[in-house]
Design a protein around this motif. Structure first.
Motif: not given
Length: 652
Positions: A104-110, A68-78, A34-36, A211-219
C-alpha cells in the motif's frame, strides 16, 4: 464481528480468525480491506474477509485494532483465486496474497483518479487471424462472451504484440476485462506500444520496473474499474480486472515466468485456475510450445489454434542443420578453429553483401564461460562451492556461482594446472567474427547490456538466447552455434528450452522467399533440430509429452521437490504422511544448476528429495505436503531452510 486472515505465512495459522469490530470502525471495516490485529500479543497485518453477525468461536474474542485503509483491495475473486493457488502449490494463502496485492501507498489511495475513458474501445482490423485454422470462430466466441481456451501457435515472424492487442480490443469492446502476461520488459514495451494505439487509456501496464508507487497507482485504476485491459509480467496474472473475459500467457516456457517466491506459482497454472473459476477465455501462446500446454490440448481442456502448413512454409526462413561430420564441412578449417562451418560463413557473407544484418546466437555470455582441465578434460570447478569456473579476457579465472577468484588452478583429478576452453561466450565469438568479417560492425547483446533494435544495414550481431535485438525488416541470416551446450544439459526441459530459443531466433529472420536463411550447427537428424527445420512445435511438444509419460515426468505426473540440509529434509519427511501410490526418489545432492534455498550456502551439502504421483492424485500429494508444513510450523521443528515446491521448473 469480522473474519480476518492474518498475514503470518505460517501453515498452521493459515486460516481466518474472528475479531470484534468497534462501532467507530464499522463503516470502514468491509470485506477486502487491510486491517491491523493483535495476534499472540503482537500487532500484525491482515485482510478482512467477511463480516458476520456471530462467531463459531466459543471463547473470548479480541477487538480489531484498526482499519488501515477502507480500500477493498482483496476482492472476492482474488480470495478464491489465492486460496486455490495455495492449495495447488502446497503453500499458504498469505504468501499468495503477497504476490497478488502490491504494498500500500497511502498518498496514492488519497489521490483523485480519472474517470473511465468516455469513448469505448474499438475493435481493430482482424484479417490476420483468418490465417489460423479456427481463428474466425475463436474471435466470434470472444465477442459473444464465451470462454474458448486455446493453445495459440504464432506463425514465424508474426507480429505478436499487434495480434495480442487485437484480441484485447475484441474483448474490451464487448465490455469485459483482459489480462495479458508476457515474460520480460522488452516484450512488454512492444505490447504497450501496440495496445496504446488500439485501447488508449483503457489499458494499463503492471511491472516491477515501474516502482512501487506507480505500480500501486495503476493497480488501483484497475481495481476501481478505470481500465479494462492489464498487460504485464509475472504477477500481473493476479490483476483485479472486473468481469474478466480473457487471460493470455505468451511464451509460457520462458524461465522469466518462473516465480522465485513461495509457493512458486507459474502464471500459466494461475491463469488456468482463474479461467476455470471465472468461466473466462484463455490463450496460452508462443512460437514454440511447452509440454504443459500440449497436455491441456490432449486432455481436451483446450484446443489448437495454428496456421495451415502452406501459410507456415511461406513465412519461415530456409532452415538447415549442419553436423560436425557433414561432408559439406569435412576438412573445413573454419569449423575446427572457430566452431563456425564454411556453409554458415557463406550464408552470413551473402546476407552482408545484400546490406542485411546477420545474427549469431551463442548459448552463454562472457569470454570463456566454461573451462576444463587441459590435461584430463575434467570440468574446472570452484574449490569453495563447486561451481563452474570461467575465464575473462585477461585470462583470470573466477567462479560463476560465488564470484571467488581462482588464482592458482590445480585439477583435483590429475593435478593439471592449465585450462582449456569448454565453451565460448559472446565476447570471444564477437572477437573471432570481427577478425573474419573485416570492416563490418560487430554488436553484442547479452546479460545486462541488451540491445532492443538494430538499424538496417550490414552488421554482425552476437547475442545470447532471449537477448537478440530485432532488425528492421528481419535479419538476412542467422547462425545457431554451440547447440550441444543447450541439448546436453542434465535437465528435463533441455530439449524443450533449446527448441524455444532456436525458434525465437528463427522468427527474427526474413522469410525464405526474401532470402532469409538459418543455419543450425547440429546434427539434423536430432528430433529437436527436426522440429526447427520443419517448424513443427506442436509435433515436438507431443513427442516430448509422450516421452515424459513413458518416463513418468511432469506434466504427465505431479512431482514435488523437497530441498534443504540433510537433517532438515529427513525431519520433514518424518512428518509427511504420503498418500498411497506416491514414489520417493532420493535423497540426492542438489543437482548442479538448481539454486539453493534462500539463505543457504550451496557448499554446505544441500540434498533434494523428489516425490512423484499420478496426475489425478496430485491434489492429494499437495494436501499431504500442506499438512506436513502445518505440523512443521506448529511443532517448531528444526527444519529451517526447507523448500517445498510442486512441479519444480528444474528437476536435474
Amino acid at each position: 464481528m469480522a473474519r480476518v486472515l492474518p498475514m503470518l505465512g505460517l501453515a498452521h495459522l493459515d486460516r481466518p480468525f474472528d475479531y470484534l469490530v468497534d462501532q467507530a470502525m464499522d463503516a470502514d471495516a468491509q470485506p477486502g480491506t487491510r486491517v491491523r490485529i493483535r495476534f499472540a500479543g503482537r500487532l500484525v497485518d491482515g485482510y478482512l474477509l467477511e463480516r458476520r453477525a456471530s462467531s463459531d468461536h466459543g471463547g473470548k474474542l479480541a477487538w480489531l485494532e484498526r482499519v488501515v485503509s477502507p480500500e477493498q483491495v482483496l476482492t472476492p475473486e482474488l480470495v478464491e483465486l489465492t486460496h486455490a493457488v495455495a492449495e495447488r502449490y502446497a503453500g499458504t494463502t498469505p504468501d499468495v496474497v503477497r504476490l497478488a496485492v502490491p504494498p500500500r501507498h497511502a498518498r496514492v489511495e488519497k489521490a483523485e483518479f480519472a474517470a473511465p475513458p468516455a469513448e469505448e474501445p474499438v475493435e481493430a482490423e482482424l484479417s490476420r487471424w483468418a490465417d489460423y485454422d479456427g481463428g474466425v470462430d475463436f474471435l466470434s466466441a470472444l465477442r459473444d462472451g464465451l470462454h474458448p481456451r486455446v493453445a495459440w501457435q504464432a506463425r514465424p515472424g508474426e507480429d505478436v504484440a499487434t495480434r495480442l492487442a487485437e484480441l484485447a480490443s475484441v474483448v474490451a469492446a464487448a465490455g469485459r476485462g483482459v489480462v495479458i502476461v508476457v515474460p520480460d520488459q522488452r516484450d512488454l514495451d512492444r505490447l504497450e506500444h501496440a495496445c496504446a494505439e488500439l485501447l488508449g487509456d483503457w489499458c494499463v501496464t503492471l511491472a516491477a520496473g515501474l516502482g512501487p508507487t506507480a505500480r500501486y497507482r495503476r493497480w488501483l485504476r484497475v481495481l476501481r474499474g478505470s481500465a479494462r485491459v492489464v498487460i504485464g509480467t509475472r504477477s500481473a496474472v493476479f490483476a483485479p480486472v472486473r468481469d474478466l473475459g480473457l487471460t493470455v500467457v505468451f511464451d509460457d516456457g520462458d524461465p522469466s515466468l518462473d516465480e522465485p517466491r513461495a509457493p512458486y506459482p507459474h502464471p500459466r497454472e494461475v491463469a488456468v485456475l482463474r479461467a476455470h473459476q471465472t468461466a473466462s477465455a484463455l490463450v496460452i501462446g508462443g512460437f514454440a510450445r511447452t509440454a504443459e500446454a500440449q497436455a491441456l490440448v490432449e486432455s481436451g481442456w483446450a484446443r489448437n489454434l495454428v496456421a495451415a502448413r502452406d501459410v507456415i512454409r511461406g513465412d519461415m526462413p530456409r532452415i538447415e542443420g549442419v553436423s560436425d561430420d557433414d561432408r559439406r564441412i569435412a576438412g573445413d578449417p573454419l569449423a575446427r578453429s572457430a566452431r563456425i562451418p564454411n556453409i554458415a560463413f557463406d550464408a552470413a557473407r551473402r546476407a552482408l553483401a545484400e546490406d542485411r544484418p546477420v545474427l549469431f546466437s551463442v548459448p552463454r555470455r562472457g569470454y570463456l564461460p566454461s573451462v576444463a582441465c587441459g590435461r584430463c578434460r575434467e570440468d574446472a570447478r570452484c574449490r569453495r562451492c563447486h561451481g563452474p569456473l570461467q575465464m575473462n579476457e585477461r585470462g583470470d579465472l573466477t567462479c560463476r556461482w560465488c564470484g571467488r577468484p581462482e588464482n592458482r588452478f590445480v585439477c583435483p583429478n590429475c593435478g593439471g594446472t592449465v585450462v582449456r576452453a569448454r565453451m565460448v561466450g559472446d565476447k570471444r565469438t564477437a572477437e573471432e567474427l570481427g577478425r573474419a568479417f573485416v570492416g563490418v560492425p560487430v554488436l553484442t547483446s547479452a546479460g545486462d547490456k541488451i540491445v532492443d533494435d538494430v538499424p538496417p544495414g550490414a552488421r554482425v550481431v552476437v547475442a545470447t538466447p532471449g537477448a537478440a535485438p530485432r532488425a528492421e525488416g528481419g535479419y538476412g541470416a542467422a547462425v545457431l552455434l554451440d547447440t550441444w551446450a543447450q541439448l546436453d544439459r542434465q535437465d528435463l526441459r533441455a530439449a524443450e528450452e533449446a527448441v524455444r530459443a532456436w525458434m525465437a531466433v528463427a522468427t527474427l529472420v526474413r522469410p525464405h522467399t526474401d532470402g532469409g536463411r538459418v543455419v543450425i550447427v547440429a546434427d539434423a537428424a536430432l528430433t529437436p533440430v527436426q522440429a526447427l527445420v520443419r517448424w513443427d512445435p506442436v509435433g515436438f511438444a507431443g513427442h516430448e509429452l509422450g516421452l515424459r509419460r513413458e518416463l513418468a515426468f511432469p506434466p504427465a505426473v505431479t512431482m514435488a521437490s523437497i530441498d534443504g540440509p540433510p537433517a532438515a529434509v529427513a525431519a520433514f519427511l518424518g512428518m509427511l504422511e504420503l498418500p498411497a501410490g506416491v514414489q520417493q526418489l532420493g535423497p540426492v545432492p542438489l543437482p548442479l544448476g538448481v539454486r539453493a534455498p534462500a539463505g543457504l550456502d550451496p557448499s554446505e551439502g544441500i540434498e533434494r528429495v523428489l516425490l512423484r504421483t499420478a496426475r489425478e492424485h496430485g491434489r492429494g500429494l499437495a494436501a499431504a505436503l500442506r499438512a506436513a508444513q502445518v505440523v512443521r510450523h506448529a511443532r517448531h521443528e528444526d527444519t529451517a531452510g526447507i523448500r517445498v515446491q510442486l512441479d519444480p521448473p528444474t528437476i536435474g
